[in-house]
Design an enzyme around this catalytic site. Structure first.
Site, PDB file in Angstrom:
ATOM      1  N   TYR A  63      43.715   4.340 -10.948  1.00 58.88           N
ATOM      2  CA  TYR A  63      42.276   4.495 -12.011  1.00 58.88           C
ATOM      3  C   TYR A  63      43.837   4.301 -13.006  1.00 58.88           C
ATOM      4  O   TYR A  63      44.464   4.123 -13.221  1.00 58.88           O
ATOM      5  CB  TYR A  63      42.307   6.172 -11.524  1.00 58.88           C
ATOM      6  CG  TYR A  63      41.523   6.522 -10.746  1.00 58.88           C
ATOM      7  CD1 TYR A  63      41.410   5.967  -9.883  1.00 58.88           C
ATOM      8  CD2 TYR A  63      40.229   6.508 -11.067  1.00 58.88           C
ATOM      9  CE1 TYR A  63      40.908   6.599  -8.874  1.00 58.88           C
ATOM     10  CE2 TYR A  63      39.543   6.957 -10.906  1.00 58.88           C
ATOM     11  CZ  TYR A  63      38.988   7.036  -9.161  1.00 58.88           C
ATOM     12  OH  TYR A  63      38.259   7.326  -8.290  1.00 58.88           O
ATOM     13  N   GLU A  64      43.298   4.079 -14.083  1.00 58.53           N
ATOM     14  CA  GLU A  64      43.762   3.859 -15.815  1.00 58.53           C
ATOM     15  C   GLU A  64      45.117   4.932 -16.137  1.00 58.53           C
ATOM     16  O   GLU A  64      45.719   4.165 -17.141  1.00 58.53           O
ATOM     17  CB  GLU A  64      42.792   3.678 -16.208  1.00 58.53           C
ATOM     18  CG  GLU A  64      43.070   2.242 -17.628  1.00 58.53           C
ATOM     19  CD  GLU A  64      41.535   2.914 -19.187  1.00 58.53           C
ATOM     20  OE1 GLU A  64      40.626   2.780 -18.399  1.00 58.53           O
ATOM     21  OE2 GLU A  64      42.427   2.837 -19.526  1.00 58.53           O
ATOM     22  N   SER A  65      44.655   6.063 -15.703  1.00 57.98           N
ATOM     23  CA  SER A  65      45.876   7.339 -16.348  1.00 57.98           C
ATOM     24  C   SER A  65      47.037   6.569 -15.524  1.00 57.98           C
ATOM     25  O   SER A  65      48.147   7.452 -15.898  1.00 57.98           O
ATOM     26  CB  SER A  65      45.534   8.233 -16.225  1.00 57.98           C
ATOM     27  OG  SER A  65      45.039   8.369 -14.380  1.00 57.98           O
ATOM     28  N   GLY A  66      47.089   6.011 -14.312  1.00 58.92           N
ATOM     29  CA  GLY A  66      48.502   5.817 -13.757  1.00 58.92           C
ATOM     30  C   GLY A  66      48.765   6.032 -12.389  1.00 58.92           C
ATOM     31  O   GLY A  66      49.704   5.638 -12.053  1.00 58.92           O
ATOM     32  N   GLY A 144      39.310   0.811 -21.447  1.00 57.18           N
ATOM     33  CA  GLY A 144      40.466  -0.493 -19.964  1.00 57.18           C
ATOM     34  C   GLY A 144      39.511  -1.650 -19.324  1.00 57.18           C
ATOM     35  O   GLY A 144      39.735  -2.188 -19.198  1.00 57.18           O
TER      36      GLY A 144
END
Ligand SMILES: CC(=O)SCCNC(=O)CCNC(=O)[C@H](O)C(C)(C)COP(=O)(O)OP(=O)(O)OC[C@H]1O[C@@H](n2cnc3c(N)ncnc32)[C@H](O)[C@@H]1OP(=O)(O)O
Ligand SMILES: O=C(O)/C=C/CC(=O)O
Length: 264
Positions: A63-66, A144
């Protein structure tokens, strides 16, 4: 299934299910075990989590949050949901997600949703209407997704199909699919292959290898070609090798419903 809607119940020898459930399960099936998947929030996240709990236990959810290798037991409400970090193999910074993992081509599949999609798989999640400053509907935006669409090795899109969502021309190109046709991605310098699969509540579309235009290749149970044509804002091409999706199994439905129930 004339006038198919997301809540349409489909019945037969198998358990009853809705067309939305068929879409999520067909999308889940498309994800191969062991692949790295950059997961968009919403319908893609539902499908990716069903895949991990059924045929693809080693699917790596990013996921984009890392969060790398998240294994949530509920559907995350956003990329910032704590369950993603708590269940991840590793948590890294957002620049690292984009600069180390995504842009150099280390992610197999980007999985995205859309409000509008055109025949070349270009996605709009920004605004509905001609005027950006005064839109009919302001959508969640890009996040993103443009980078995901640019750089994942391939992109899957999951979206409910209707004349509203499958349009001849998107009102805004948020994330480039195949641009204006075959060769456009190369011209624009986009490294990934772009959308290779679009899964809807009616069937599955794939880009024609010669033109990159989306072609209907698969119909879900109970859906007819005319239903899909009526839900498409362009003259939809139909594959000569059109196949039928297998109905959801009881195990797939149970997994999907358990996840959804736990996420309420
Ligand atoms: C990694 C990342 O995830 S980056 C994040 C980037 N953002 C995304 O990718 C979002 C992708 N998803 C979308 O764009 C979806 O279409 C969403 C989020 C806008 C809406 O999806 P859902 O929550 O499933 O709701 P739904 O499809 O019912 O639409 C909700 C409302 O959005 C608006 N809307 C959505 N699509 C459209 C459309 N094509 N035309 C006009 N209005 C629309 C309408 O107001 C609609 O309400 P209505 O059906 O009562 O008219
Ligand atoms: O900002 C983004 O890119 C994605 C946002 C989706 C979310 O907040 O869950």
């Amino acid at each position: 299934m004339t006038g198919a809607a997301s809540t349409t119940a489909v019945s037969g020898a198998q358990p009853e299910y809705t067309s939305d459930e068929m879409m999520s399960i067909a999308a889940a099936r498309a994800l191969e075990n062991g692949k790295r998947c950059f997961v968009g929030i919403g319908l893609p996240s539902t499908a990716a989590n069903v895949a991990r709990r059924t045929h693809a236990p080693d699917l790596v959810l990013i996921y984009e949050s890392g969060t790398l290798g998240s294994k949530p037991d509920v559907l995350p409400s956003s990329i910032g949901d704590g369950v993603l970090a708590e269940t991840a193999d590793a948590v890294i910074g957002v620049p690292e997600v984009f600069n180390y993992w995504l842009q150099p081509g280390r992610i197999d599949v980007g999985f995205l949703g859309a409000a509008q999609l055109d025949r070349f798989g270009n996605i709009n999640t920004t605004v509905i209407g001609d005027d950006y400053t005064d839109p009919k509907v302001r959508l969640p935006g890009a996040g993103g997704a443009p980078e995901i669409a640019a750089s994942c090795r391939e992109v899957f899109v999951v979206v409910r199909q209707s004349a509203r969502s499958f349009v001849d021309k998107v009102d805004f190109v948020t994330s480039v699919g195949h641009g204006s046709g075959k060769g456009d991605r190369e011209r624009l310098g986009l490294p990934g292959a772009g959308p290779t699969l679009v899964i809807t509540d009616l069937g599955v579309l794939r880009p024609d290898p010669e033109t990159a235009e989306l072609v209907l290749t698969q119909l879900h149970p109970g859906v007819e070609v005319e239903d899909v044509r009526a839900a498409t804002g362009w003259d939809l091409q139909i594959s000569p090798d059109l196949t039928r999706t297998e109905a959801p199994t009881a195990a797939e439905l149970s997994t999907l419903r358990t996840l959804k129930e736990a996420s309420r």
